[in-house]
Design an enzyme around this catalytic site. Structure first.
Site, PDB file in Angstrom:
ATOM      1  N   CYS A 104      21.877  -9.675  -9.481  1.00 30.77           N
ATOM      2  CA  CYS A 104      20.457  -9.784  -9.161  1.00 30.77           C
ATOM      3  C   CYS A 104      19.638  -8.815 -10.004  1.00 30.77           C
ATOM      4  O   CYS A 104      20.099  -7.740 -10.355  1.00 30.77           O
ATOM      5  CB  CYS A 104      20.217  -9.472  -7.681  1.00 30.77           C
ATOM      6  N   CYS A 105      18.410  -9.213 -10.300  1.00 28.86           N
ATOM      7  CA  CYS A 105      17.499  -8.314 -10.998  1.00 28.86           C
ATOM      8  C   CYS A 105      16.928  -7.306 -10.004  1.00 28.86           C
ATOM      9  O   CYS A 105      16.789  -7.588  -8.828  1.00 28.86           O
ATOM     10  CB  CYS A 105      16.358  -9.102 -11.632  1.00 28.86           C
TER      11      CYS A 105
END
Length: 261
Positions: A104-105
């Site tokens: 995930c960012c």
């Protein structure tokens, strides 16, 4: 095996050295043999060893439910816990030693965790609340409950509580072991945790915080300090951390909505 032993020492009391008998906490290695293979050696206090073996395996993600356990045999004299579980697949060592980095960012709690933590850590959604007075009272009860600490000063204590009383109290030289002992006991005697909390004598490290999350408790009350990583995890996992509970003072670090006055 006794949790403490007696030893003659020389004590300086300001006026000279005086010979006296002292109580010393026992340090004991327990090797867990899982399905015939050595899995881990834990250094602990030799009490509630069945609870600790089961709780440790659950905390490591090896078991989730007590019916997965076929047998537990404690050889206290030799220091072995022989555990047979239904899953006979070998456990890959790298499963317990490599970090899991989420894709995930931005902020991702998974970047903090080992593989087994990702599998077993729970986000807590408990709506339970406790008053400041109850926090102070439960810590006082915990301190009074441990004769081993009072006699040796060499152990940690933890208790699974409701708002008014200590339900399960465990003692060990390792603060994390106290939580494994509580987890193991609860797994064998399951009851609702939605209104329960943990009172704890030690520093709140990330390891301690993760063990509390795996049990599924929403409020952790400690006599000591938390680390920054433990508080990051507590924020993300929905756990209220209360620290430095001493006398009539305390600090609320995360999810303060559960602490009322």
């Amino acid at each position: 095996m006794d949790a403490t032993t007696k030893k003659t020492i020389l004590k300086y009391d300001g006026g000279g050295l005086v010979e006296q008998m002292d109580e010393i906490v026992t340090e004991y290695p327990l090797t867990i043999v899982l399905n015939g293979s050595e899995f881990a050696t834990l250094v602990c206090t030799p009490s509630d060893l069945r609870d600790m073996a089961i709780g440790f395996l659950a905390s490591e993600g090896i078991i989730r439910f007590p019916d997965e356990i076929e047998s537990v045999t404690i050889d206290e004299k030799r220091g072995f816990a022989y555990v047979e579980i239904g899953n006979k697949q070998p456990v890959a060592a790298e499963f317990f030693s490599k970090r899991f980095i989420g894709s995930c960012c931005g902020k991702s709690r998974q970047s903090f965790y080992f593989h087994n933590d990702v599998k077993t850590a729970k986000t807590v959604t408990s709506k339970a609340q406790v008053t400041i007075e109850q926090c102070l009272y439960l810590m006082e009860l915990l301190q009074q409950s441990s004769s081993h600490f009072q006699n040796t000063g060499g152990v940690h204590n933890a208790a699974l509580c409701d708002r008014d009383s200590l339900l399960i109290v465990r003692t060990d030289i390792g603060r994390h072991n106290t939580l494994d002992k509580i987890y193991g006991h609860w797994l064998q005697n399951r009851f609702s945790l939605h209104d329960k909390l943990i009172v704890f004598s030690g520093r709140v490290s990330s390891e301690v915080l993760l063990k509390v999350a795996k049990i599924g408790i929403g409020i952790l009350i400690s006599k000591s300090a938390p680390t920054d990583l433990a508080l990051q995890m507590a924020d993300e996992l929905g756990i209220t951390v209360v620290g430095f509970v001493r006398g009539q003072k305390l600090n609320v670090y995360t999810h303060a909505q559960r602490i009322i006055h």
